[in-house]
Design a protein around this motif. Structure first.
Motif, mmCIF file in Angstrom:
data_model
loop_
_atom_site.group_PDB
_atom_site.id
_atom_site.type_symbol
_atom_site.label_atom_id
_atom_site.label_comp_id
_atom_site.label_asym_id
_atom_site.label_seq_id
_atom_site.Cartn_x
_atom_site.Cartn_y
_atom_site.Cartn_z
ATOM 1 N N LYS A 5 -38.463 32.684 5.283
ATOM 2 C CA LYS A 5 -39.520 31.670 5.312
ATOM 3 C C LYS A 5 -40.366 31.839 6.562
ATOM 4 O O LYS A 5 -39.851 32.089 7.640
ATOM 5 N N SER A 6 -41.672 31.668 6.396
ATOM 6 C CA SER A 6 -42.584 31.673 7.535
ATOM 7 C C SER A 6 -42.568 30.293 8.170
ATOM 8 O O SER A 6 -42.424 29.285 7.483
ATOM 9 N N HIS A 7 -42.741 30.247 9.472
ATOM 10 C CA HIS A 7 -42.784 28.981 10.197
ATOM 11 C C HIS A 7 -44.129 28.319 9.938
ATOM 12 O O HIS A 7 -45.177 28.883 10.259
ATOM 13 N N SER A 8 -44.122 27.134 9.340
ATOM 14 C CA SER A 8 -45.386 26.528 8.906
ATOM 15 C C SER A 8 -46.259 26.108 10.085
ATOM 16 O O SER A 8 -47.481 26.115 9.974
ATOM 17 N N GLY A 9 -45.662 25.770 11.235
ATOM 18 C CA GLY A 9 -46.466 25.442 12.407
ATOM 19 C C GLY A 9 -47.158 26.676 12.965
ATOM 20 O O GLY A 9 -48.307 26.621 13.383
ATOM 21 N N ALA A 10 -46.472 27.807 12.945
ATOM 22 C CA ALA A 10 -47.062 29.049 13.443
ATOM 23 C C ALA A 10 -48.137 29.556 12.489
ATOM 24 O O ALA A 10 -49.116 30.159 12.923
ATOM 25 N N LYS A 11 -47.967 29.314 11.186
ATOM 26 C CA LYS A 11 -48.984 29.733 10.211
ATOM 27 C C LYS A 11 -50.324 29.092 10.510
ATOM 28 O O LYS A 11 -51.369 29.707 10.333
ATOM 29 N N LYS A 12 -50.285 27.839 10.973
ATOM 30 C CA LYS A 12 -51.522 27.099 11.226
ATOM 31 C C LYS A 12 -52.154 27.467 12.569
ATOM 32 O O LYS A 12 -53.332 27.230 12.771
ATOM 33 N N ARG A 13 -51.375 28.037 13.486
ATOM 34 C CA ARG A 13 -51.863 28.251 14.844
ATOM 35 C C ARG A 13 -52.213 29.698 15.176
ATOM 36 O O ARG A 13 -52.989 29.946 16.086
ATOM 37 N N PHE A 14 -51.633 30.652 14.466
ATOM 38 C CA PHE A 14 -51.833 32.060 14.781
ATOM 39 C C PHE A 14 -52.371 32.797 13.578
ATOM 40 O O PHE A 14 -52.041 32.471 12.433
ATOM 41 N N HIS A 15 -53.182 33.822 13.835
ATOM 42 C CA HIS A 15 -53.711 34.677 12.779
ATOM 43 C C HIS A 15 -53.452 36.126 13.182
ATOM 44 O O HIS A 15 -53.566 36.477 14.356
ATOM 45 N N ILE A 16 -53.123 36.940 12.206
ATOM 46 C CA ILE A 16 -52.906 38.350 12.454
ATOM 47 C C ILE A 16 -54.088 39.111 11.866
ATOM 48 O O ILE A 16 -54.421 38.948 10.691
ATOM 49 N N THR A 17 -54.736 39.933 12.693
ATOM 50 C CA THR A 17 -55.897 40.693 12.242
ATOM 51 C C THR A 17 -55.440 41.891 11.414
ATOM 52 O O THR A 17 -54.239 42.171 11.305
ATOM 53 N N ARG A 53 -46.283 40.006 26.063
ATOM 54 C CA ARG A 53 -45.490 40.750 25.083
ATOM 55 C C ARG A 53 -44.375 39.879 24.502
ATOM 56 O O ARG A 53 -44.087 39.938 23.306
ATOM 57 N N GLY A 54 -43.768 39.019 25.338
ATOM 58 C CA GLY A 54 -42.700 38.153 24.853
ATOM 59 C C GLY A 54 -43.198 37.144 23.832
ATOM 60 O O GLY A 54 -42.521 36.865 22.838
ATOM 61 N N MET A 55 -44.386 36.608 24.062
ATOM 62 C CA MET A 55 -44.949 35.644 23.120
ATOM 63 C C MET A 55 -45.299 36.320 21.797
ATOM 64 O O MET A 55 -45.110 35.749 20.731
ATOM 65 N N ARG A 56 -45.802 37.559 21.876
ATOM 66 C CA ARG A 56 -46.108 38.293 20.644
ATOM 67 C C ARG A 56 -44.845 38.514 19.822
ATOM 68 O O ARG A 56 -44.855 38.377 18.595
ATOM 69 N N LYS A 57 -43.734 38.843 20.485
ATOM 70 C CA LYS A 57 -42.476 39.055 19.777
ATOM 71 C C LYS A 57 -42.015 37.778 19.089
ATOM 72 O O LYS A 57 -41.563 37.799 17.948
ATOM 73 N N LYS A 58 -42.153 36.633 19.790
ATOM 74 C CA LYS A 58 -41.728 35.358 19.209
ATOM 75 C C LYS A 58 -42.552 35.004 17.980
ATOM 76 O O LYS A 58 -42.021 34.577 16.960
ATOM 77 N N VAL A 59 -43.870 35.195 18.081
ATOM 78 C CA VAL A 59 -44.750 34.835 16.972
ATOM 79 C C VAL A 59 -44.508 35.749 15.780
ATOM 80 O O VAL A 59 -44.472 35.302 14.632
ATOM 81 N N LYS A 60 -44.295 37.039 16.030
ATOM 82 C CA LYS A 60 -44.024 37.963 14.922
ATOM 83 C C LYS A 60 -42.723 37.599 14.214
ATOM 84 O O LYS A 60 -42.590 37.797 13.011
ATOM 85 N N ARG A 61 -41.752 37.084 14.972
ATOM 86 C CA ARG A 61 -40.492 36.658 14.356
ATOM 87 C C ARG A 61 -40.705 35.409 13.499
ATOM 88 O O ARG A 61 -40.079 35.246 12.456
ATOM 89 N N LEU A 62 -41.632 34.536 13.913
ATOM 90 C CA LEU A 62 -41.911 33.319 13.143
ATOM 91 C C LEU A 62 -42.733 33.613 11.893
ATOM 92 O O LEU A 62 -42.697 32.847 10.930
ATOM 93 N N LEU A 63 -43.500 34.695 11.919
ATOM 94 C CA LEU A 63 -44.347 35.069 10.777
ATOM 95 C C LEU A 63 -43.884 36.428 10.248
ATOM 96 O O LEU A 63 -44.521 37.453 10.499
ATOM 97 N N PRO A 64 -42.788 36.479 9.496
ATOM 98 C CA PRO A 64 -42.242 37.778 9.112
ATOM 99 C C PRO A 64 -43.145 38.566 8.172
ATOM 100 O O PRO A 64 -43.089 39.788 8.144
ATOM 101 N N TYR A 65 -43.989 37.914 7.407
ATOM 102 C CA TYR A 65 -44.847 38.617 6.452
ATOM 103 C C TYR A 65 -46.296 38.656 6.912
ATOM 104 O O TYR A 65 -47.178 39.040 6.148
#
Length: 67
Positions: A5-17, A53-65
């Motif tokens: 499952k993707s983290h719904s709070g992170a889905k609303k706050r971050f975008h992947i180009t 770099r640490g924040m990028r790793k955390k966000v990528k873990r919250l948004l697996p897809y």
């Protein structure tokens, strides 16, 4: 194996180009806008990269897809 499952709070706050870069919006734009300068509000209205770099790793873990 079930889907992750993707983290719904992170889905609303971050975008992947398309190139995989993480983008985010700046905070402090919700209220008290009359106290802030126009230039400050315009700067907060655009997307900024996630820098550490640490924040990028955390966000990528919250948004697996990459939602």
């Amino acid at each position: 194996m079930p889907k992750m499952k993707s983290h719904s709070g992170a889905k609303k706050r971050f975008h992947i180009t398309g190139s995989g870069e993480l983008r985010r919006m700046k905070g402090s734009r919700g209220h008290n806008k009359t106290k802030k300068k126009r230039r400050q509000l315009y700067a907060m209205a655009e997307m900024h990269p996630v820098q550490t770099r640490g924040m990028r790793k955390k966000v990528k873990r919250l948004l697996p897809y990459g939602v």
